[in-house]
Design a protein around this motif. Structure first.
Motif, mmCIF file in Angstrom:
data_model
loop_
_atom_site.group_PDB
_atom_site.id
_atom_site.type_symbol
_atom_site.label_atom_id
_atom_site.label_comp_id
_atom_site.label_asym_id
_atom_site.label_seq_id
_atom_site.Cartn_x
_atom_site.Cartn_y
_atom_site.Cartn_z
ATOM 1 N N ASN A 56 0.824 -1.205 0.000
ATOM 2 C CA ASN A 56 0.000 0.000 0.000
ATOM 3 C C ASN A 56 0.862 1.261 0.000
ATOM 4 O O ASN A 56 0.562 2.238 -0.678
ATOM 5 C CB ASN A 56 -0.931 0.001 1.218
ATOM 6 N N GLN A 57 1.955 1.211 0.755
ATOM 7 C CA GLN A 57 2.883 2.345 0.751
ATOM 8 C C GLN A 57 3.459 2.564 -0.635
ATOM 9 O O GLN A 57 3.653 3.718 -1.057
ATOM 10 C CB GLN A 57 4.014 2.106 1.752
ATOM 11 N N GLN A 58 3.695 1.485 -1.363
ATOM 12 C CA GLN A 58 4.235 1.623 -2.716
ATOM 13 C C GLN A 58 3.231 2.316 -3.625
ATOM 14 O O GLN A 58 3.616 3.095 -4.509
ATOM 15 C CB GLN A 58 4.596 0.246 -3.291
ATOM 16 N N LYS A 59 1.937 2.069 -3.402
ATOM 17 C CA LYS A 59 0.898 2.772 -4.155
ATOM 18 C C LYS A 59 1.011 4.282 -3.936
ATOM 19 O O LYS A 59 0.871 5.076 -4.878
ATOM 20 C CB LYS A 59 -0.488 2.301 -3.712
ATOM 21 N N VAL A 60 1.269 4.668 -2.688
ATOM 22 C CA VAL A 60 1.421 6.089 -2.360
ATOM 23 C C VAL A 60 2.671 6.657 -3.016
ATOM 24 O O VAL A 60 2.647 7.749 -3.592
ATOM 25 C CB VAL A 60 1.463 6.285 -0.834
ATOM 26 N N TYR A 73 1.136 8.921 5.720
ATOM 27 C CA TYR A 73 2.088 8.996 4.607
ATOM 28 C C TYR A 73 2.597 10.414 4.347
ATOM 29 O O TYR A 73 3.351 10.630 3.402
ATOM 30 C CB TYR A 73 1.440 8.451 3.328
ATOM 31 N N ILE A 74 2.192 11.366 5.174
ATOM 32 C CA ILE A 74 2.590 12.764 4.935
ATOM 33 C C ILE A 74 4.102 12.938 4.984
ATOM 34 O O ILE A 74 4.697 13.591 4.114
ATOM 35 C CB ILE A 74 1.905 13.708 5.942
ATOM 36 N N SER A 75 4.744 12.371 5.985
ATOM 37 C CA SER A 75 6.207 12.524 6.124
ATOM 38 C C SER A 75 6.939 11.958 4.915
ATOM 39 O O SER A 75 7.892 12.561 4.405
ATOM 40 C CB SER A 75 6.688 11.844 7.410
ATOM 41 N N GLY A 123 -2.167 17.094 0.790
ATOM 42 C CA GLY A 123 -3.452 17.148 1.470
ATOM 43 C C GLY A 123 -3.749 15.837 2.174
ATOM 44 O O GLY A 123 -3.239 14.782 1.789
ATOM 45 N N THR A 124 -4.582 15.914 3.215
ATOM 46 C CA THR A 124 -5.024 14.699 3.895
ATOM 47 C C THR A 124 -6.459 14.866 4.335
ATOM 48 O O THR A 124 -7.046 15.940 4.207
ATOM 49 C CB THR A 124 -4.102 14.358 5.083
ATOM 50 N N VAL A 125 -7.029 13.773 4.839
ATOM 51 C CA VAL A 125 -8.445 13.772 5.201
ATOM 52 C C VAL A 125 -8.614 13.687 6.721
ATOM 53 O O VAL A 125 -7.808 13.076 7.420
ATOM 54 C CB VAL A 125 -9.197 12.607 4.523
ATOM 55 N N ILE A 126 -9.696 14.289 7.198
ATOM 56 C CA ILE A 126 -10.019 14.328 8.618
ATOM 57 C C ILE A 126 -11.438 13.793 8.811
ATOM 58 O O ILE A 126 -12.355 14.182 8.089
ATOM 59 C CB ILE A 126 -9.942 15.780 9.168
ATOM 60 N N GLY A 127 -11.609 12.894 9.793
ATOM 61 C CA GLY A 127 -12.932 12.314 10.042
ATOM 62 C C GLY A 127 -13.394 11.401 8.927
ATOM 63 O O GLY A 127 -14.589 11.223 8.711
ATOM 64 N N GLY A 156 2.869 18.304 8.585
ATOM 65 C CA GLY A 156 3.216 19.140 7.441
ATOM 66 C C GLY A 156 2.203 19.178 6.314
ATOM 67 O O GLY A 156 2.530 19.609 5.205
ATOM 68 N N ALA A 157 0.966 18.769 6.577
ATOM 69 C CA ALA A 157 -0.070 18.858 5.537
ATOM 70 C C ALA A 157 -0.347 20.316 5.195
ATOM 71 O O ALA A 157 -0.336 21.186 6.069
ATOM 72 C CB ALA A 157 -1.348 18.175 6.009
#
Length: 248
Positions: free
Chosen positions: A25-29, A50-52, A68-72, A94-95
């Motif tokens: 999954n990390q490789q997908k990112v 995965y932000i870092s 960007g990232t998601v919340i909730g 750092g988002a």
């Protein structure tokens, strides 16, 4: 048109959801981030863990691509306090942009004060840290009338609490892309739902997400007044623009 600058290239599945190992999954990112670097997208939309990794790869590339990232995510039912903790963590990592899933279930039950408080506190923490905030309203869970009302509600909070000069930092966004619909109905942005948002949320920015998978649809969304497109099909959209002689 440089359509790449409208695109939030998105991968939000957990390893379990994708039926992959954590490493796979990390490789997908990583693949998404490399694609974003190659095509110079506006932003990569990923899970907070995965932000870092994204920051490291983007700094190495020298490209000014936002994170960007998601919340909730993805049902929006976690408490305001839980969402604020998530937001603080994402900011610390750092988002640049935070996409909150609004508590649309509470909204549908008429708990408007709770939803207003959530919107206010979510915007407050983002603006205090110079971040952009997007409110995912989950259009597939709402009636047309509810889409109109919740779009107007977000705009009202921005103008009444924070002022018109902050409008550029707030988006209304259509969908998570994870909502389960019946009878195979669309679970994301449609031209009808996006027109409702554009007509009722502007001058706030508007993001179409969920179901925008081709160049033609992306162009229609932009012509409608959409400012950003969240998609897992960014590469297909950009390649079609490069290979198309169409006049849009």
């Amino acid at each position: 048109m440089e359509i790449n600058k409208y695109l939030d290239a998105t991968y939000l599945k957990t390893a379990n959801q994708a039926n992959l190992s954590e490493k796979e999954n990390q490789q997908k990112v990583i693949d998404l981030i490399k694609e974003a670097i190659l095509f110079d997208y506006k932003l990569v939309m990923i899970r907070a863990n995965y932000i870092s990794l994204a920051k490291e790869l983007l700094v190495e590339s020298g490209k000014e691509i936002l994170i960007g990232t998601v919340i909730g995510f993805h049902e929006g039912v976690s408490s305001i306090e839980e969402k604020l903790v998530e937001a603080k963590n994402a900011i610390d990592l750092g988002a640049d942009e935070l996409d909150f899933v609004i508590n649309y279930s509470a909204f549908k039950k008429g708990k408007i004060d709770l939803v207003k408080e959530e919107i206010t506190k979510g915007i407050e923490i983002c603006l205090a840290n110079n971040k952009v905030v997007k409110w995912i309203i989950e259009v597939a869970a709402l009636t047309d009338k509810e889409i109109v009302v919740i779009s107007q509600l977000i705009k009202e909070v921005v103008f009444n609490v924070f002022g018109a000069d902050k409008a550029a930092n707030v988006f209304v966004k259509s969908s998570t892309g994870f909502f389960k619909t019946e009878n195979n109905l669309p679970n994301g942005a449609t031209l009808n739902t996006m027109k409702l948002i554009v007509d009722n949320a502007k001058p706030l920015n508007v993001k179409a997400a969920g179901g925008v998978r081709d160049y033609e649809t992306a162009i229609k969304m932009i012509n409608l007044g959409v400012d950003r497109i969240g998609t897992s099909s960014s590469k297909e959209i950009v390649n079609k623009e490069k290979n198309s002689n169409s006049e849009y």
